[in-house]
Design a protein around this motif. Structure first.
Motif, short mmCIF file in Angstrom:
data_model
loop_
_atom_site.label_atom_id
_atom_site.label_comp_id
_atom_site.label_asym_id
_atom_site.label_seq_id
_atom_site.Cartn_x
_atom_site.Cartn_y
_atom_site.Cartn_z
N GLN A 223 -0.20 -9.88 -11.03
CA GLN A 223 -0.12 -9.02 -12.22
C GLN A 223 -1.48 -8.50 -12.72
O GLN A 223 -1.63 -8.13 -13.88
CB GLN A 223 0.62 -9.74 -13.35
CG GLN A 223 2.09 -9.87 -13.01
CD GLN A 223 2.93 -10.47 -14.12
OE1 GLN A 223 2.41 -11.16 -14.98
NE2 GLN A 223 4.22 -10.20 -14.08
N THR A 224 -2.46 -8.46 -11.84
CA THR A 224 -3.76 -7.92 -12.24
C THR A 224 -3.66 -6.39 -12.36
O THR A 224 -2.81 -5.75 -11.74
CB THR A 224 -4.87 -8.31 -11.25
OG1 THR A 224 -6.12 -8.00 -11.86
CG2 THR A 224 -4.76 -7.55 -9.92
N ASP A 225 -4.57 -5.82 -13.14
CA ASP A 225 -4.58 -4.36 -13.32
C ASP A 225 -5.55 -3.67 -12.38
O ASP A 225 -5.45 -2.46 -12.17
CB ASP A 225 -4.96 -4.03 -14.77
CG ASP A 225 -3.95 -4.62 -15.74
OD1 ASP A 225 -2.81 -4.11 -15.77
OD2 ASP A 225 -4.27 -5.61 -16.42
N PRO A 265 2.73 -2.12 -9.52
CA PRO A 265 2.70 -0.87 -8.76
C PRO A 265 1.56 0.06 -9.18
O PRO A 265 1.19 0.97 -8.44
CB PRO A 265 4.05 -0.22 -9.08
CG PRO A 265 4.56 -0.90 -10.31
CD PRO A 265 3.93 -2.27 -10.35
N ASP A 266 0.97 -0.18 -10.36
CA ASP A 266 -0.11 0.68 -10.86
C ASP A 266 -1.50 0.10 -10.64
O ASP A 266 -2.48 0.61 -11.18
CB ASP A 266 0.07 0.95 -12.36
CG ASP A 266 1.37 1.66 -12.66
OD1 ASP A 266 1.75 2.54 -11.87
OD2 ASP A 266 2.04 1.30 -13.66
N ASP A 306 -3.52 5.43 -2.12
CA ASP A 306 -3.28 5.98 -3.46
C ASP A 306 -3.82 5.11 -4.59
O ASP A 306 -4.03 5.59 -5.71
CB ASP A 306 -1.76 6.15 -3.70
CG ASP A 306 -1.20 7.25 -2.80
OD1 ASP A 306 -2.01 8.06 -2.31
OD2 ASP A 306 0.03 7.26 -2.59
N HIS A 307 -3.98 3.82 -4.34
CA HIS A 307 -4.45 2.93 -5.41
C HIS A 307 -5.97 2.99 -5.59
O HIS A 307 -6.51 2.55 -6.60
CB HIS A 307 -4.04 1.48 -5.11
CG HIS A 307 -2.56 1.30 -5.09
ND1 HIS A 307 -1.84 1.00 -6.23
CD2 HIS A 307 -1.66 1.40 -4.09
CE1 HIS A 307 -0.56 0.92 -5.91
NE2 HIS A 307 -0.42 1.16 -4.62
N SER A 308 -6.64 3.52 -4.59
CA SER A 308 -8.11 3.49 -4.58
C SER A 308 -8.70 4.56 -5.51
O SER A 308 -8.31 5.73 -5.46
CB SER A 308 -8.58 3.74 -3.14
OG SER A 308 -9.96 3.99 -3.11
#
Ligand code: CP
Ligand code: NVA
Length: 333
Positions: A223-225, A265-266, A306-308
């Motif tokens: 659950q890290t951001d 997912p974010d 996409d997360h980078s």
């Protein structure tokens, strides 16, 4: 806005959370100005000296372009270009450069050297990275986080990898000052020095930040951001550590499976760069020939995925260094 005029920027723990937030928020204003083509010559007529004992792409480029955009000149001095530390002491060099330049950037090995420069130059000195800290990177990184998240409240940043290096130590302490939860996952022998942990905990007690330092990747990333990683060998590290670092850190590689484990997912992925995510570098090739691995601290898929946010983060080095220069040396009022 708070005034820091005349102050050096040597490490973030010299500043309060409010002062760091001023630098972070002003970064956003300067980014906006640059993007809209609004002039911002806060350093008009000033001359800056840029001293680099170690190589640099982002920091050098950011200081050079920032100086230009702010109306200042910047002179680059690479390793061996001046007498610093060889034929002339750091103290004497500081006194000379301080009489000619309005501010000095220094990238080198020892924090003591940048502190000595600042003690004797009589002009602001900015730390462009030492073995211990990387404070200009921190303003860019925490600006990037705020820009992406919109807030720092209840957010967690997780650093994975060699947690004894300058960037890891600085993220831990700076995050604690700013009240962001900081998790670190690293093998026991590569976790931050106890003194750094104590400093971070001191600030966390004041800010409400929660710190977790563990060997357990799953626990750290759940659950890290944001996930942040850095190279497994920093500039100045001896090649004799390569094999043991690779063996110890392979389970800490940032890859797709790790992103899934966050259950967020974010989640965003950061890296101060340069990164070893493919074989398109000399060092990457050598490591492949010696150890048979094609990626190190981050996979190519995650790096380009996409997360980078690594290239936004790199661009933000410019805007944040401009903020630091303007607030410590500029006429912004
Ligand atoms: N992140 C960073 O400091 O990059 P450079 O080494 O290219 O300056
Ligand atoms: N930890 C890395 C950071 C590079 C920007 C190093 O010191 O080489």
């Amino acid at each position: 806005m708070q005034s820091f005029k005349g102050q050096s920027f040597l490490k973030t723990s010299d500043f309060t959370a409010d002062e760091l937030l001023t630098l972070i928020d002003f970064t956003g204003e300067l980014k906006e100005k640059k993007n809209r083509g609004i002039p911002h010559p806060y350093l008009k007529g000033k001359n800056l000296a840029l001293l680099f004992e170690k190589p640099s792409t982002r920091t050098r480029a950011a200081f050079s372009v920032a100086a230009c955009d702010l109306g200042a000149t910047a002179e680059y001095f690479g390793q061996g270009d001046i007498h610093l530390g060889v034929k002339e002491s750091t103290e004497d060099t500081a006194k000379i450069l301080g009489r000619m330049y309005d501010g000095i950037e220094f990238r080198g090995y020892y924090q003591q050297d940048v502190e000595t420069l600042a003690n004797h130059a009589g002009v602001p000195v900015w730390n462009g990275l030492t073995n211990e800290w990387h404070p200009t990177q921190m303003i860019a990184d925490f600006f990037t986080l705020k820009e992406t998240w919109g807030t720092f409240e209840d957010k967690t940043l997780t650093y994975i990898g060699d947690a004894q290096n300058n960037v890891a130590q600085d993220l831990l302490v700076t995050g604690a000052i700013l009240g962001i939860n900081v998790h670190i996952a690293a093998p026991k022998t590569l976790q931050p020095d106890i003194k750094i942990q104590e400093l971070a905990q001191y600030h966390a007690n004041k800010s409400g930040s929660k710190i977790l330092i563990t060997e357990d990747v799953q626990q750290a990333v759940f659950q890290t951001d944001a996930i942040y990683t850095d190279v497994w060998f920093s500039m100045g590290d001896d090649q004799s550590v390569y094999q043991s670092r690779i063996e110890q850190l392979l389970p800490y590689q940032v890859n797709e499976k790790m992103l899934t484990t966050t259950m967020n997912p974010d989640v965003i992925v950061l890296h101060c760069l340069p990164a070893f995510h493919d074989l398109n570098t000399e060092v990457g090739q050598k490591i492949y020939e010696q150890f048979g691995i094609t990626e190190m601290e981050i996979t190519d898929q995650v790096f380009r995925g996409d997360h980078s946010v690594v290239f936004d983060q790199a661009e933000n080095r410019l805007h944040s260094i401009k903020s630091i220069l303007s607030v410590t040396l500029g006429d912004i009022f």
